[in-house]
Design an enzyme around this catalytic site. Structure first.
Site, PDB file in Angstrom:
ATOM      1  N   GLU A 173      -7.389   4.236   3.585  1.00 46.07           N
ATOM      2  CA  GLU A 173      -7.714   2.801   3.536  1.00 46.07           C
ATOM      3  C   GLU A 173      -6.921   2.025   2.488  1.00 46.07           C
ATOM      4  O   GLU A 173      -7.500   1.320   1.668  1.00 46.07           O
ATOM      5  CB  GLU A 173      -9.221   2.617   3.297  1.00 46.07           C
ATOM      6  CG  GLU A 173     -10.059   3.230   4.401  1.00 46.07           C
ATOM      7  CD  GLU A 173     -11.550   2.978   4.223  1.00 46.07           C
ATOM      8  OE1 GLU A 173     -12.091   2.263   5.069  1.00 46.07           O
ATOM      9  OE2 GLU A 173     -12.141   3.502   3.266  1.00 46.07           O
TER      10      GLU A 173
HETATM   11  C1  ACM Z   1     -12.903   7.494   4.536  1.00 52.54           C
HETATM   12  O1  ACM Z   1     -14.007   7.510   5.108  1.00 52.54           O
HETATM   13  N1  ACM Z   1     -12.390   6.345   4.137  1.00 52.54           N
HETATM   14  C2  ACM Z   1     -12.159   8.698   4.296  1.00 52.54           C
END
Ligand code: ACM
Length: 680
Positions: free
Chosen positions: A313
């Site tokens: 992310e």
């Molecule tokens: C995640 O759930 N961002 C690895």
């Protein structure tokens, strides 16, 4: 052959012709079981001898086994292992395990129980530890005492990596709670604790090299290095590796509180809700100098060969907005932010190799420019796992195993690392799939309710990763899970026992019977719905003291009621036993609101659940009316049915972030009234 074995396992094994079929309450199900006739009694003369290789891990494992058998049977068994060959249980390991537990070490064992004694053999103490857990689960309480069945078990894991991630970044989880979760993992033969140790909200490990990481990057709650050594040794004694994760370059705001120079966005950082959504700056040499020293320190603290760098992310905005970073991208011939992250990962990977660690990252790190030695953890879908394996990378599956999504155990259980895109891989590609990890993300967990989010559902995932692929029947899984769930409580986990104190605190009165009735038939909203209902910004400091924080992710009462209604409908409304049970529940629910109402009025924390209580009462009444029609083979008016169905539609909408789990089965009863043939 495998299928045959699985079928044998899944059969409700019959002791002998004419006897009641019974099921082995073992979880995860072993790969091969041969059930004989008779039993081995466990009484005061029960003794254990260690006949082969012996070390501290093995000896302590046997001592814990004896303590647990004593706890269950009430017998004061000899606290130390006897050496005589006439012992009831003889434990024999051929040789020791690796100094630091290694991925893929032999974990197999054989357990042979006759009516006069038992023998547990394994290559090394890891197999013995697993075999002792199986033996513990076989202990049954009978009218004349305790026994284990005559049986031969040959067992080994399907996957070498069977993990549980606990996110201690968002909410700190004290060491003793992690330890009891390690006990739970050992009970279901899991072998990796993945600690997500840093995130925007907290940095949770003492760094002597960079003390402002834990001092300024947390609320004062972190593990000292001595805590970590203690935890690693505790895990090691239970055959469990501990893999640290320090999530970079995103999810890293807590680093910037003490070391703002690492950030892509200049500023002063605090541990606070919201806050600047920035990431680490991968274009400065200073970042790498820092990380090299940091990794050197942590590589020594965590002996495991694997080291997780997160990598998920990454919000590219802070890079887009920083002219220096943009200039770096262009001068290095990179096309975009993904190229910049790949550059960062390559440098990290080299650094980790220098410190004798293998890099693990979330599936965003998957880029052909990284060496094949890294491990990719799939969370966004099963496709990335298959893609990684095709490209020559090792992989772990976590998509489908997110415990924070509040799915029922059966839904996790149905996800197989070798299914979906992975099912068409070649054998060599398949061999790169190392296993998987259940993930307990920490946004909505507290020391008080962590266990109830992890257990017992994690045991279903543990079975998926240990047992043969053919072991899939959800009914068998649930019945064994139910038994195991109690055993886990005996170990000190609080997934069941947390409920009553929390309800008392919310209610502020002594009698919480009616509140329990409602609490037993609600579940937290699923997936990420709870975030969507946050009014302004998610605040990790908010107290987790509402009914949603107490309610179990999967309602046992709800599941059993659903099964009962199914059984009743399938019997063509003839099963009187099922009907009587359904009536008992519906009547209790119909009458519950009157009892609960004063409690809800008296507690501001509980005002929000008043609509649920009201709806439960209406559902009870609707279900009872439907049963009356079905009993009399009477057809209600169309308008009655339309009205009841409209009511179930309303009851389906979450309230106070909770779902009433009896809506669907009541709806089915109401719908069934339309199918009656009118009396002539
Ligand atoms: C995640 O759930 N961002 C690895």
């Amino acid at each position: 052959m495998r299928t045959l074995i699985a079928i044998t396992l899944l059969l409700l094994a019959t002791l002998a012709a004419g006897q009641t079929p019974r099921q082995l309450n073992v979880m995860p199900m072993p790969s091969s079981v041969q059930l004989g006739t008779g039993q081995l009694l466990i009484n005061q003369s029960f003794s254990v001898a260690i006949s082969g290789y012996l070390d501290g891990t093995l000896e302590r494992g046997v001592q814990r086994f004896i303590a647990e058998v004593s706890q269950q049977t009430g017998m004061r068994l000899k606290p130390t292992a006897a050496q005589d060959s006439g012992a009831t249980l003889v434990v024999h390991a051929e040789h020791g395990s690796e100094a630091v537990e290694k991925l893929g070490e032999d974990e197999s064992y054989e357990l042979a129980i006759s009516d006069s004694g038992a023998k547990l053999t394994a290559q090394n103490p890891l197999g013995i530890l697993h075999g002792l857990q199986t033996l513990l689960q076989l202990v049954e309480t009978g009218t004349d005492g305790f026994s284990v069945p005559v049986i031969t078990i040959k067992d080994q894991p399907r996957f070498a990596w069977r993990g549980l991630l606990i996110d201690v970044g968002r909410h700190f989880i004290p060491l003793d709670i992690l330890k009891r979760n390690l006990d739970g993992m050992a009970a279901v033969k899991m072998n990796v604790l993945h600690l997500h140790l840093s995130d925007n909200e907290g940095f949770r490990v003492e760094s002597k090299r960079f003390p402002k990481l834990h001092e300024m990057g947390s609320d004062g709650l972190y593990y000292t290095q001595s805590d970590i050594r203690d935890l690693v040794a505790y895990a090691r004694d239970r055959g469990i590796r501990v893999m640290p994760e320090f999530d970079i370059p995103a999810h890293s705001r807590s680093w910037f509180v003490g070391y703002p120079e690492l950030a892509s966005t200049p500023g002063i950082y605090k541990i606070e809700p919201g806050g600047v959504d920035t990431v680490m700056d991968p274009t400065q040499e200073g970042t790498y100098k820092f990380l090299d020293k940091f990794i050197a320190e942590m590589a020594k603290l965590f002996p495991d060969a694997y080291f997780h760098i997160g990598g998920d992310e990454v919000n590219g905005k802070p890079w887009d907005e920083n002219p220096k970073i943009q200039a770096f991208i262009h001068s290095h011939g990179m096309k975009n932010n993904q190229d910049l992250q790949a550059y960062f990962n390559q440098r990290l990977q080299k650094m980790l190799t220098k410190h004798h660690k293998i890099m693990v990252g979330w599936d965003e790190v998957l880029r052909p420019d990284l060496p094949k030695s890294i491990v990719v953890q799939s969370w966004r879908g099963q496709e990335s796992l298959a893609t990684a394996a095709q490209q020559g990378y090792s992989g772990l599956l976590s998509f489908g195993y997110y415990l924070d999504l509040m799915w029922p155990a059966a839904r996790h259980y149905a996800v197989d690392p070798m299914s979906g895109a992975a099912s068409t891989l070649t054998p060599v590609e398949k061999s790169r799939i190392l296993g998987g990890e259940a993930c307990m993300w920490g946004e909505w967990i507290s020391p008080e309710n962590l266990d109830s989010r992890v257990w017992p559902r994690t045991a279903a995932i543990a079975e998926r990763l240990w047992s043969p692929q053919e072991v899939q029947e959800a009914g068998s899984m649930y019945s064994r899970l139910n038994e195991l769930s109690w055993r886990l409580e005996w170990l000190g986990l609080t997934h069941r026992s947390h409920e009553v104190p929390m309800l008392h605190r919310m209610a502020g009165v002594d009698n919480i019977a009616a509140l329990r009735t409602l609490a037993d038939v609600v579940e937290p909203v699923k997936d990420y719905t709870r975030f969507e209902n946050v009014k302004t910004v998610w605040d990790f400091r908010a107290p987790l003291n509402r009914l949603i924080d107490d309610a179990n992710p999967e309602s046992e009462t709800g599941r059993k009621f659903q099964d009962l209604v199914q059984k009743y409908i399938q019997s063509g409304y003839q099963d009187r036993g099922a009907e009587a049970e359904i009536r008992t529940s519906l009547t209790r629910w119909r009458d519950n609101d009157a009892k609960l109402h004063p409690v809800l009025q008296g507690s501001f924390l509980l005002h929000e659940i008043a609509p649920l209580s009201d709806e439960l009462s209406s559902l009870g009444a609707a279900g009872l009316a439907a049963l009356d029609y079905l009993d009399k083979s009477d057809v209600p008016s169309e308008s009655w049915r339309v009205q009841q169905l409209a009511q179930t539609d309303t009851a389906k909408t979450p309230k106070a972030d909770l779902l009433l789990v009896v809506v669907e089965p009541v709806r089915r009863l109401v719908e069934a009234t339309a199918r009656q043939t009118a009396k002539p």
